[in-house]
Every structure is written in C-alpha cells, then in structure tokens.
Write a protein that holds these residues in place. Sequence first.
Motif, short mmCIF file in Angstrom:
data_model
loop_
_atom_site.label_atom_id
_atom_site.label_comp_id
_atom_site.label_asym_id
_atom_site.label_seq_id
_atom_site.Cartn_x
_atom_site.Cartn_y
_atom_site.Cartn_z
N VAL A 226 0.86 -1.19 0.00
CA VAL A 226 0.00 0.00 0.00
C VAL A 226 0.89 1.23 0.00
N PHE A 227 0.58 2.21 -0.86
CA PHE A 227 1.39 3.43 -0.94
C PHE A 227 0.72 4.54 -0.13
N ASN A 228 1.48 5.15 0.79
CA ASN A 228 0.99 6.25 1.60
C ASN A 228 1.38 7.56 0.93
N VAL A 229 0.39 8.26 0.37
CA VAL A 229 0.68 9.50 -0.35
C VAL A 229 1.10 10.61 0.61
N ALA A 230 0.78 10.46 1.90
CA ALA A 230 1.16 11.48 2.88
C ALA A 230 2.64 11.41 3.21
N SER A 231 3.18 10.21 3.33
CA SER A 231 4.59 10.06 3.70
C SER A 231 5.50 9.75 2.52
N GLY A 232 4.89 9.30 1.41
CA GLY A 232 5.70 8.91 0.26
C GLY A 232 6.32 7.54 0.41
N ASN A 233 5.83 6.75 1.38
CA ASN A 233 6.38 5.42 1.62
C ASN A 233 5.37 4.33 1.26
N TYR A 234 5.91 3.18 0.85
CA TYR A 234 5.08 1.98 0.79
C TYR A 234 4.98 1.39 2.19
N VAL A 235 3.76 1.11 2.62
CA VAL A 235 3.54 0.59 3.96
C VAL A 235 2.93 -0.82 3.89
N ASN A 236 2.78 -1.42 5.06
CA ASN A 236 2.38 -2.84 5.16
C ASN A 236 3.46 -3.73 4.55
N GLU A 237 4.69 -3.40 4.88
CA GLU A 237 5.84 -4.14 4.38
C GLU A 237 6.14 -5.34 5.28
N GLN A 238 7.19 -6.08 4.95
CA GLN A 238 7.70 -7.16 5.78
C GLN A 238 9.16 -6.88 6.09
N ASP A 239 9.52 -7.07 7.35
CA ASP A 239 10.91 -6.87 7.79
C ASP A 239 11.13 -7.76 9.00
N ASN A 240 11.49 -9.00 8.77
CA ASN A 240 11.53 -10.01 9.83
C ASN A 240 12.90 -10.68 9.89
N ILE A 241 13.34 -10.98 11.10
CA ILE A 241 14.52 -11.82 11.28
C ILE A 241 14.21 -12.83 12.39
N GLY A 242 14.85 -13.97 12.33
CA GLY A 242 14.65 -15.00 13.33
C GLY A 242 15.91 -15.80 13.56
N LEU A 243 16.15 -16.18 14.81
CA LEU A 243 17.31 -16.99 15.19
C LEU A 243 16.83 -18.10 16.10
N ARG A 244 17.42 -19.28 15.97
CA ARG A 244 17.08 -20.40 16.84
C ARG A 244 18.30 -21.27 17.04
N SER A 245 18.46 -21.77 18.25
CA SER A 245 19.53 -22.72 18.53
C SER A 245 19.00 -23.79 19.48
N ALA A 246 19.59 -24.98 19.40
CA ALA A 246 19.20 -26.08 20.28
C ALA A 246 20.42 -26.96 20.51
N ILE A 247 20.59 -27.38 21.75
CA ILE A 247 21.68 -28.28 22.13
C ILE A 247 21.07 -29.52 22.76
N LEU A 248 21.44 -30.67 22.25
CA LEU A 248 20.97 -31.95 22.76
C LEU A 248 22.11 -32.65 23.50
N TRP A 249 21.84 -33.04 24.72
CA TRP A 249 22.79 -33.85 25.51
C TRP A 249 22.14 -35.20 25.79
N LYS A 250 22.78 -36.25 25.34
CA LYS A 250 22.24 -37.60 25.51
C LYS A 250 23.30 -38.45 26.23
N PRO A 251 23.36 -38.34 27.58
CA PRO A 251 24.41 -39.03 28.32
C PRO A 251 24.24 -40.55 28.33
N THR A 252 23.00 -41.02 28.23
CA THR A 252 22.73 -42.46 28.19
C THR A 252 21.65 -42.71 27.15
N ALA A 253 21.44 -44.01 26.87
CA ALA A 253 20.40 -44.36 25.91
C ALA A 253 19.01 -44.01 26.42
N ASP A 254 18.87 -43.87 27.75
CA ASP A 254 17.55 -43.65 28.35
C ASP A 254 17.25 -42.19 28.66
#
Length: 817
Positions: A226-254
């Motif tokens: 959507v173009f905003n004629v008041a600001s001169g900007n396109y709005v309803n944009e997307q600007d996303n970042i995501g980070l994920r980490s996981a550590i698995l410790w399996k000291p025994t089979a159980d």
Amino acid sequence: MLLAAQASAPTPPAQTTPPVVVGAPERPTTTPGEPDRTEEDVQRSSASADVVVTARRRTEQAQNVPIAISVVGVKELDNTGSFNVARLQQLQPTLQFYSTNPRNSSVNIRGLGAPLGLTNDGIEQGVGVYIDQVYLSRVAAATLDFLDVQQIETLRGPQGTLYGKNTVAGAISITSKPPSFDFEGRAEVTVGNLEFKQAKASISGPLTDQIAIRLGLSSTSRRGTVFNVASGNYVNEQDNIGLRSAILWKPTADLSLTLSGDYSRQNPECCAQTFVRVGATQRPLNRQFDALAAAQNYEPPSRNAFDRLTDLDADLNAKNELGGLSLRGEYALGDGTLTSVTAWRFWKWLPANDRDFTGLPITTLSQNPTRQDQYTQEFRYAGEGRGFDYVLGLFGFYQDIHTTGTQRQGSAASRWLINPSSALANDPSVLDGLTASNDIRLKNFSGAAFAKVNWNVTDTITLSPGARLNYDDKVGSYVSIVRDAAGNLVPATGGTARQAAQRDAIQPQAFRDEAFREWNATYDLTASYKPSRDVLLYGTYAHTFKSGGLNLNGVPVVNGVVQTQLAQIDPEKVDHFEIGLKSQFWDRRVTLNLTGFWTQIRDYQAVVNNQSTSTLRGYLANAGKVRVRGVEADFSIRPSDRVTLYANGAFNDARYLDFPNAPCPPELSGGGTPTAANPSIGAPGQPGTNSPIVCDISGQWLPGISKFAFSYGGEYNLPATVLGNPGEAYVGVDANSRTKFSSNASRSIYTDIDGYTLANVRAGFRTDSGVNVFGWVRNAFDTRYYEVLATTPGNTGLIAGNVGDPRTYGVTLGASF
C-alpha cells in the motif's frame, strides 16, 4: 505433536521426514492384527499413509489414530511459500487467521477460538499455539516466520486431556528440527517482485559423542503493498529476522536433555487499512463521513481500495519482538517415558497506529505498547500396561502482562467528533491535545492435572477416556487517565460543557485488582473400531471449557460510576461431538478421511451491549449460545510415482443460537436513543432516526467463517538430468477457495466479504543430492480480495479494510546435505 494426522498437499515418500522423538522408547508402528509392511508396500503407498505422529506417546501412523489433524511438512511449506500462520490457512480449509496487526490477530479452527477483531489481555485464546511442546499464550506471539521447522500439525477439536493448556477449538503444533549426531545443513534463498528477499539456513552436527547442536536463522523483507501519499512510503511491508539454537545432551540411551532458545523480530512500517466504502448509518446526515469530510475539504486519495493508496498522517509501526528459552528432558523409566518441559517466553509489542483511518489529524497517536513474560512447567509420564497405555500429567502456567497505552486527539477532532450543532465543534482547542494514558496489568496463573487412557478392549475396539482438573487465577487492573492539552484532568462526571465533550470523546475510568478465580473439570471419551488394516471408525464426546477472564479493555461508565460488576467474564461451557472415518484403498495409494462435528457453547465470550447500563458502549461479556456444526473431507491420491493429487474440503454451519444483547451493525447505529415519547426505530441506514440500544442477532453467522472452503492441488514430475545431476523436473499447483463470510461481529450489509479463489503455481528441478531450484507465482490470477473489513470508530459509516496480496512471483534456490 498432539493427536492424529491427515496430510495436506502430500509429498512423495522419499521426501517425507518423520518426526524424531528424542529419548522416547521404541513403540510398534503397526496396530494389533496388522501385518508388517514390506519395503514394496511403502514405495507404493501415498505420502499420507506414512505420516508418523507420537500423539499417544508412541510412534504410529496417523491413519491409526482416531482424531482429525492436518499435517504439513517442510516440503509443503517451502513449495507453497507458507512461512507463517497467515499463509498456512491457504492449505487448511478449517483454519482461519485474521490480523490487522500482530496484536490484533486471531486464529480460529472451525470458526471457534477468539472473536474476530477482539483483542483483550484478560481472556484466553481458544486455539492453542505450541512450539516444541511449549504453549504460547497470545496469538500475537505466534506471528513469527517459521524457522527450521520439521512439520506443523493443526488439530481440530477440544484439547486438554493429554497435556498442556486446555483449548476448546484445537491447536497448532510447530515442531522444529532436532539437533542431529550426523553432520547436516540446509540453505535456501528466495527473491521476487515487490523487492521480496528471504534467506533461511540451518546447520547441525555433533560436538561430542553425547552432545549435538543445531543453529538456524531466517530473514524476510518485502516492500509494502500500500502506498501512503502522505509520507511517500510503501507501507504494510515485511521486515523479519529470526534466530534459533538447540543443544541436545544424551548421556545415556535412556536420558536426553534439549536446551533451546529463539528470538524473532518484526519491524515493518505497518499496518494501514484502506478506504473501502461508506455505508449509511442512522446518525444525522451532517455527522456521517461524506458530510464531515466535505466540511473539512477532505477527500480520500482513492475510493477504490485496490488502487492500494492511503494518506494516513500518524506514525505507523508494528515492531514485534518475541523469544524465549526451554529445557526439555525425556527419561525412559520403567514401561514408559517421563518428560519435563520448562520454558520462559517473552513478547514485546511496540506499535503506532492511525485509528481514524483518514489523512485528517483526528487521532494523532494511538498505541498500546505491551510487555509479556510467561513461564510454563509441564510433567508427563507416558506408560504402557497389558492391553492399555496411558498419559499422566501436570501443567503450570504463569503470565505477567503490562500494557501502557496512549491515545491523543488532534486539531480536526472537534469538527469530526462533536455534534456540528454545538458551538464547541468549531473550536479545535476543545479536543486538540486531549490525551488518554492507559495502564493495563494482568497476572495470570493456571494449573492442571490431566490423564488419558487408551484401553484395547479387543484387537479391533479401543476406548480412550480422558479427564482434566484445572484452576485459574487472574488479577487485573485497567486505569485510563484523561487530560486536556494543558494537562488538566478531565473528570469522570460533572464539570463544564467543554469537559463533557472531552469525556464523550475519551471516557476516563479505573478499576484495580479485579480477580477471577475458578476450578473447572473437563472430560472426554473416544471409542474407535478398526475392522481392517486400512479402515478406522471413531466417535468422540468432550465436555470442556474456555477459561473465564477479566474485561481489560474497559467497561461502561454510567453517570461517572465505573460498572465494575461487568469486569469479570464467566467461562465458556463446551459440549463437542465428533464422528470420523479414516480409510485407504487401492493398495494405500488413496486416502479418504471424513469427519462430522457438532459443537455447542454456552456463555460464549463476545462483545455485548447491555441495556441496563444505558450505554451504547460495547464491552466483553458472555453472550448466550453458539453452535458450530459441519463436515470435513480430506482426499489424496498417488496413482504413480509421477503424480500426486489432493483435495480437502469443509462445510461449516456456524451461528449464534441465542445472542439478544449484541452490538448493532453500523446500519442500525449512531442514531438517537428511543424514548417513551419517540420509541420508534429507524430503517437501517436512515439518517437522523433512532437506533436500538442492542440488537438480537440470534440465528446469524459467526464472523470470519465461510460455509464452504476448499484446498486442492497436485504435482507432476519426470526424471531428468541437468548438468550431469540426476533428479526430477516438476510442476505443481495449489489452490484454495472459500465462499462469502461476515467480517463484523454483528453481520452487516456493509462488511460481508465475497468468496474468492487463490491459486499458486510452481515449476522446478530437484536433484537426488538435495538441490532444489524452482520458480513460483502466488495469487497467479491476481485475484482482488479482502482479508478483513472493519467499521471505524464513531458511527460515521466509513468502512476500511485489509486488501489481500496481489500477484507475486519469484525464484527459490535451496540446497541440503
């Protein structure tokens, strides 16, 4: 993660990665009396036949579990561009997602969950969202891009007797890929029109013989639509970042321990709704939109919403930060597995909005910044006995929310909001600078004990009773202090005519430490019958509830007295019936699953008007009875290794059975109050007439639900070699259609949204070594459609809306090893 599965947009078996259950004991993948399947059987079968779930704390095929759920794997997500919940609904007919911004979002299943357009910190959502077995308490905290996902399961129907939070409509369960002791990685880059850019990558491998790690990241950006004629900007944009980490410790089979952490940030210039139409109300004509706009020489930049123009003059922002930590432990103990899931999550919401939906300085600041912290602890023991298996669990949840809102009126507010017959309407200083400072707090505790048993009465008959005991404790406050431009307090009652006009624009009020505390019991029973290897029949009855809560958006004020008796909301009482058939034939190349359901709710939580308060202001309360009933069908066929086809459909009849005190639609709003001398009610949309204080909408549609909805498509592939790399070329189509639905709590002649069809196509080449290159087009026919229509404040007749995405196209390159 939760119960059972039916595949949507199936992929070939060679590409299906079954979920990994770290630390879980081995369980058979066949049911009693079913012969072991040969490798040839597996190769001939359809993808949906081999979807594996661990709902009953054992690994088993989805077709053998007597509850309906749709499963979407990573390949389907990538192929269809379903990188968030909003996109996911295009694959699943009974899932509805609506959003005007991340906070004002709702997820419904079969039409139930949260009332469309209602955001209130003091109530629960009816659809649970889980990431790696961790419950997310607000839908807004689930608007993140999917990151390093293995599969997503959408469960339909009440939940609560297996684990986690009680939910009356269903759940969306997102399972991330676990750390691997084999070195592996995946990367994907996408570019498209509207400056769309997306990158996703993950890597996993061992640190030691007992420790493995996984890291993932994603980034998405796109120019606004959507173009905003008041600001001169396109709005309803997307600007996303995501980070994920996981550590698995399996000291025994159980024993295994998995420590996970994630962070997501969305920071778009968003969210603008565009002018759609003007619908006449019963307000005097000189107080309706066209007359008010003409009096200030104002005209919207376009009266065609699909020109995608706006002129909003206030700041727009939708910064959304969320993340958390979790520790999951699984220990094989005796004849079962003991699981512990400990988690902390946060959500930080930093918005700015233009709530007058025009380019006039009427409301120059409107925002409700929110900080939420939640803590959950779950213990489960899943065990087996002779002829039965069971799950026992404890769940604890604590949530702390603090919202600090601000609303400020501008220089055009007096002429827009005050009756033109009053001299005050011509004095901009009356409302210019009028500011409400809101402070909203909630402390929310929930604890539960639950149990589920699957008793194999015979080799073909199983009974599965479940029970849950739940306790909720909510304490909340709502304080709204209103000051004029000079900083003077606006009194809650009395004062000058100027102050009365200010109070009509923004009502000050306060209530503190209101509490809701209650015990609830839930139970359900499922009976299943498996007459042959490829046929399962089942029936379920569930008696459940949606927790009560607090009205933290404010309550009516009558003659300066805050109606605190309306601050509490009773729980919803739910009775749910479901019958189902799961079947496969043609040597398991065809899957056909059918479900019929009937859900009735008493004390449905919705926005109401109450004649006893002598006010037209709506507030959250209990609203009689609601009924949802329907039929769902899921069909897939794989006639050869070259062709896969699917079609899913739903018929849904969702209505208010008893709702006599509902807010009226705009065409029956804004007029005078009936009196003994003039009791008549004007015709809908007739200016200058009386309006009813409440409207009886019994028998009307629930909002947001189409009577018919479908998703369908398929893929065709051929063996090919490109640059010496063997693989297959393919072309795929995925489409979804829905019929007309209402976009207002009380159905209006101005806010029905016509049905539409969206089609996505893709074509590409993938190699046996894990390279995948394809081009895609989404909304291929450039269908013009609305996601949401909304009535704007003040009964001026202005209808604004969110227009759906136009045609988009691009190229994706992915590689894995």
